[in-house]
Design an enzyme around this catalytic site. Sequence first.
Site, short mmCIF file in Angstrom:
data_model
loop_
_atom_site.label_atom_id
_atom_site.label_comp_id
_atom_site.label_asym_id
_atom_site.label_seq_id
_atom_site.Cartn_x
_atom_site.Cartn_y
_atom_site.Cartn_z
N GLU A 187 55.01 -21.93 -4.93
CA GLU A 187 54.88 -22.21 -6.30
C GLU A 187 55.97 -20.92 -7.04
OE1 GLU A 187 50.57 -24.18 -6.93
OE2 GLU A 187 50.56 -21.89 -6.59
N GLU A 261 50.25 -30.56 -2.81
CA GLU A 261 48.81 -30.14 -3.09
C GLU A 261 48.10 -31.18 -3.90
OE1 GLU A 261 48.11 -26.23 -4.32
OE2 GLU A 261 49.23 -25.17 -2.94
#
Length: 624
Positions: A187, A261
């Site tokens: 991320e 995710e």
Amino acid sequence: LLTHLLFSCRFNWSELSPLGLWGRSLGLQTENSQFVLEGMPFRILGGSMHYFRVPREYWEDRMLKMRACGLNTLTTYVPWNLHEKERGKFDFSKNLDLRAFLSLAAKNGLWVILRPGPYICSEWDLGGLPSWLLQDPEMQLRTTYKGFTEAVDAYFDRLMRVVVPLQASTIPYKKGGPIIAVQVENEYGSYAKDPNYMTYVKMALLNRGIVELLMTSDNKNGLSFGLVEGALATVNFQKLEPGLLKYLDTVQKDQPKMVMEYWTGWFDNWGGPHYVFDADEMVNTVASILKTGASINLYMFHGGTNFGFMNGALEADEYKADVTSYDYDAVLTEAGDYTSKFFKLRQLFSMVIGQPLPLPPMIESKASYGAILLHQYISLWDVLPALLQPIKSEFPVNMENLHLNDSIGQPYGYVLYETVIFGGGHLHTRDHVRDRAQVFVNTMYVGELDYNTVELSIPEGQQGFRQLRLLVENRGRVNYGLALNEQRKGLIGDVFLNKTPLRNFKIYSLEMKPAFMKSLQHVSGWSTVPDYFVGPAFFRGRLWIEQQPQDTFLKLQGWEKGVVFVNGQNLGRYWKIGPQETLYLPGPWLRRGGNEIVIFEERTAGRIIQSVDIPYLGRTQYVD
């Protein structure tokens, strides 16, 4: 009819197993907007489970449940701060035996997507980065700052010795393994402080022998900022917004779509609710994702536990520490039991695969061992002279910069700052307490200081000098966002009494490591608990088990705030503000006969704790 339309193209991957392909695999590749494994179309049906959050004795059970749910791939993070607790000293043993974990995944027919960081987020202290990095006052985490990259290089040198031989692609003299993809950082688009950093991490992987497909992972807002050439971009979310997966086409053309995710639930913070995510909404969203042809990874399939002091924290509007449980309202519970999500997903995935799935393993029964009396206690003030040597310093020193542990500082736990004052007055922290301090004059409790309470009145006493004591708890470092470089703990600056900075401290480290807890058992001064007593103090009792030990949950009703140790294992923190009311105690950490329970209670102690067979994680609130 709808089911037929959704899944008319069935995927049978029974021949595509890690053990079946050892020695001949080409690894995972991309071809015409789809994944290909050994020349056959392949869709990743993955689930996240972290070896460091699950007792080693249960790894295989959770993997078998993954297979029974229909998954073909396991994803895991790798926590740098556990593998290199002290700079230059690496640990890949016992519950940190990554090679054994990955080999077990292969044995059980699971491919692996490895997410080695170095930053992992994961609601884990400092996003998995070692706190000793913060000894450098100029440190710039997650950048190409020399002090950071030198540490990453040394860590990757050691880590990749474990990882490289377990890649799926056959390389000279190696028979291959289960790793089909490796994630570059984590991320980074939500951090994006250094345009050269992602290339650095990618090359750090490639130069050490990583040959598998590289991926990045970001939420929608960070997606375009987290890209790196040569890595497949993937996306993270919970609610499938219109056009979200098509948005991937705007950053990379003709590539497979992957949700790295898909959040099956959510994590909890102290003082908040226990978050749950509706099972039907979750399964319907998963079906919608699969309908587009995308691959998916369930974050989390099995959350596990933030044992010890390893929980992370949020810092958005205010600091919020994560609870000990990482149940996450995931597909399996914290203790590995099935939920309705498991059976709904199993039904869905069996339609996708088009063949019978393995039978789900039997669940382990849980034990209720009843009331456990904590019959003895010793005050922290009596422990200090017996077991702890203070560090003397004119100025307050933050935890990370204490001269301890071969000069890596103190990563976790509590620190006691002690100085001498004359008289009372107005105590002000200037917001230099991280994260919470109990204040004592001699042994008399005066109050608490934290982010919201920065001043206290110190009562005037009799003539003469008195000890002012601040017992400061590191409640967990922030693991996400732009404040990572500011995560030093303890007293991070001056504290003032009547506008004069306090000086000449004795500083006691209370990390509560295994050696300290062992020494504590043999120290003199333990006595019978009186009818009423306030901490800080250590309490101990014994749980006697006649049969083979089973999982149980410890309920701490009547206790206020502290930490529980069982047979030397740190189960984690409890706090009466909730939401979590029980701590998970795995059966493998118990033994037949006597089991030693030690509780460090900061303030108000009960006399008993209850061993129950059902967890209680608090008042629920649905994720918006």
